[in-house]
Enzyme design. Structure first.
Site, PDB file in Angstrom:
ATOM      1  N   LYS A 189     -63.748  77.842  17.979  1.00 43.29           N
ATOM      2  CA  LYS A 189     -64.975  77.241  17.454  1.00 43.29           C
ATOM      3  C   LYS A 189     -63.823  75.828  17.434  1.00 43.29           C
ATOM      4  O   LYS A 189     -63.764  74.017  17.230  1.00 43.29           O
ATOM      5  CB  LYS A 189     -63.797  76.932  15.202  1.00 43.29           C
ATOM      6  N   HIS A 247     -65.152  74.999  20.679  1.00 42.39           N
ATOM      7  CA  HIS A 247     -66.484  74.562  20.241  1.00 42.39           C
ATOM      8  C   HIS A 247     -66.785  73.078  20.047  1.00 42.39           C
ATOM      9  O   HIS A 247     -67.393  71.954  20.154  1.00 42.39           O
ATOM     10  CB  HIS A 247     -67.090  75.517  19.447  1.00 42.39           C
TER      11      HIS A 247
END
Lengths: 294, 294, 294, 294
Positions: free
Chosen positions: D164, D167
């Site tokens: 994440k 990301h």
């Protein structure tokens, strides 16, 4: 030897003074009547004995181009023009060709040293033929710090301005390195004496340099740089360095980052960062700073 | 004065020699039996008269941490430890606390100058209390180029290593600036004398610096750097500078670019650029360079 | 409507096919006899009914310039040339002026979509007069994904190629962002399923995009990109974007970093990093990697 | 299935709503009494049937740490905690160990999708054991866009937050790429319709993406972004990505440049650029912008 100097501003004026100190005869012309010895370029040419040497120290671009054209009309075969301003290295080829049509010789000379050059001497980087370099050598010797140092014949036409351009690109990178280090120390909270730290680096360390000396000097005058805004112009040469790097596929991240930092320093507000703010607002509902609430 | 020195490698050994040259008594310990005066740290402590001063010059991390622990057991209240290695500035707080529990004093000292320091003197940047700095001043004076220069008391515990870290970050940026300029001149085709150009910059120019002197020296030995590969390690300090910049929200594009250039120099092949190649192939049908066809 | 298409390669050939699928009459010329409908540009011009529309899809630079010149001789007043290749936006002005002297109209069109365009439609960005845009609108409508989308009349002559250039610059930055993220996940040791992670991002995340789709597709074919080398060419447009940014004093660190990463990917060895290695060796006695020991 | 949700803000509240829409039973707690179903975490635990599943959606750092500690006291062996907030991936190991001492299971889950997730579904990236992932699968299936997509089990504990984080780093780079392209088009003078150009890119081009869709949407509301200032916060995850890249020696110039652009956007004035101004003044006598004249 005898030299005509066109452009007697901060750089040209100091160079003329240094040359005279070293025993050369300098006849100077400037658009400003208070600075000049003769009232026109025509008169300058008339006053010089053939074969003449004329040094140009006027702003790059249009002013230099126009002066080259005027000299092409006024000078004689075998005379020599030295373009010592900040011309783009590709323009040197154009200047040289224009003068060559009249049999006039050309050298390009990059000059470094700023306002300190009159006292310390200048770094001089020259492009052109070995014959022309030899001919103007007494002038170069007088301008450089000591005979034989601070001078290079870097290559053919354009090479002088090319290496001066790269010199300035490197200068951008070095300055930005110090600037980032300064900001980090100032922001850290842990460093109680930033000017003293920089001053201590002048001896014994790997980063000792003239730029460090100047930074220490600036901080002696204004220890927190409170009098200044973080605003920096860029001369053309930083931009040209990046464009030359791109042309030659040379990665130049440091020099480019230094240039972009200057660009950003001059923006009241950043359109790019408005886009970031707009996007964050769109996807995250993040609060944004509105113009009028600020 | 009397000093115990732990770690007599390239840096510590030269520093001990310089201190002895200046009339100080140095008792040295090293893991290498050929370099040391005493056979254990316990013996070193025994040989020093209280209140003792011990200078650490061992690798950062585990070795320094272990030596600090050993000294915490061996030294007495009022003794002073100077950590002169490359500890992270946050570890200094940990070291100081560990020693303080036994009443032992602590200074952190960043040392710059490399293998040239023995001859030229070192830059020394210190963090800790004014009392401890005053106490060790004779040592600092002997190590620095001349009394009063090359030395700074930068702040409290950790400040010495913090500014040394920033110094190294700046050094990365300056080196990369020269490196990019060199590559651009070499790639240009127009510059016929790259080593001569760099040599000429040593006088009169804005970029004159010790790093430039060293580059000129390297090119005298190997004018096209043919003997070298473009491979550069990084010490921890460049990484820590970037991480500190990120922690303090200080933009440091130049120092970071210099660090990343070193990372990239050590990669046989770049996974990131494989992704670029794969994407270009996907959307454009662009030819890619396959491993086995190369 | 009727259209002449010059250049029937990967892009032009697919565009011609798509136009025919949509009911337009395309007469094509290519240097490759196997691809073409007519054997010369003269024959192409002859076969088209006036007022003619000719779309150019040939390599930028010399080939485009030469074709423009040939068309200037062959076409009649009122005919329209659409330059759909990758011309520099400043060359569009030159092309338009050359054709205008014969009364021939000009549009510049940036085309995006790669090899997928035949099926999905192309993004088309046009520069020139509103009249000429209206005239060629049926062609644009057939090429773009659906009537009204994927098309913009961006401004006057050159604007089409300018925005296509910027589009490509943005594309460079996006690709590099994915590339860096990929490399970090692969290097982390903690991520056991990099392709699966990227695949999962195709839905619901902020980074979902066509480029991500393509990366997932590439990893399906070669999960560790073992078949590829980390080597990436750059089209002129990334370079032009950086140069335009420098011209307009727009900081473009991301697009530039992406370009430089491609430059670096193509170097066998880095002259800049040799300088770093040489300097580290000079000041620190750091071991360097010699060419022949490697 | 039954789920306890702690933290019912913008993210947690929407997620709870989506889960309920899909038929799951959610009992929610929040510090804000208006948002919660139960008045304490203790009550939440009491209301859930063992083996319980509790999803955390509270701010990273102290609040998450404290909630983990509270849950360690309240939950029973065999219960499962899913940390869905923005914890640093290294903290997950600490959380998991703390809970494991009581026999409580742990998963870390990175969640992407912003305020659009309730409607479109979220991207969910999970770290931890396969058993725990299987156990919570019905929840993940309900949160993600459709069963089987938008979900990845990325690796062991910490892997969910690691990917994440990456990301988000990629997201920074992509956003900055669009931002730079936007600014360049706006600054060029040649592009008459910047919003229209961006809108046209939504179909057929290489840069089509959700972020582009959002930018087009933002420009529909405010075509010149006049309402916004170029000011952007950064969440911790951009910083962590850069620090992880530095830790793993992965060059990440694009993600880092995007982070630094945000840092710079928040500075009233740049200390670094004051240094540049001071240096230019020192060596060149360049005019500087003084604070009080501005």
């Amino acid at each position: 030897m005898q030299l005509g100097m066109i452009g007697l501003g901060k750089m040209g004026g100091n160079m003329a003074a240094r040359l005279r100190d070293k025993g050369h005869e300098v006849i100077g012309y400037d658009v400003n009547p208070e600075l000049r010895d003769v009232d026109s370029i025509a008169e300058l040419v008339e006053r010089l004995s053939a074969p003449r040497t004329v040094w140009l120290m006027v702003p790059a671009g249009e002013p230099t181009r126009n002066t080259i054209r005027e000299l092409a009309d006024l000078l004689d075969e075998g005379d020599l023009v030295i373009e010592g301003g900040n011309s783009h290295y590709r323009d040197d080829r154009v200047h040289a060709d224009e003068l060559a049509r009249r049999g006039i010789e050309y050298l390009d000379a990059g000059v470094s040293g700023g306002i300190w050059g009159r006292e310390n001497g200048y770094g001089i980087m020259v492009g052109g033929s070995a014959e022309n370099v030899a001919r103007a050598k007494p002038i170069f010797d007088a301008l450089t710090p000591e005979a034989g140092s601070g001078f290079v014949h870097a290559g053919e036409i354009g090479a002088g301005h090319f290496v001066k351009m790269v010199h300035n690109g490197i200068e951008y990178g070095m300055m930005q390195a110090f600037a980032e280090g300064y900001e980090l120390m100032a922001a850290s909270g842990i460093v109680k004496d930033v000017p003293g730290t920089l001053a201590s680096w002048r001896q014994g360390t790997v980063v000792r340099s003239w730029l460090l000396d100047l930074l220490v000097r600036a901080l002696e005058e204004d220890p927190e740089l409170e009098q200044l805004r973080g605003y920096a112009e860029d001369s053309g040469e930083g931009r040209w360095t990046v464009q030359a790097a791109v042309d030659h596929a040379v990665p130049a991240p440091v020099i480019t980052a230094a240039l972009y930092a200057r660009f950003a320093s001059r923006q009241e507000d950043s359109p790019a960062m408005k886009v970031i703010a707009a996007l964050r607002n769109q996807f995250g509902g993040h609060a944004v700073v509105k113009k009028n609430t600020d």
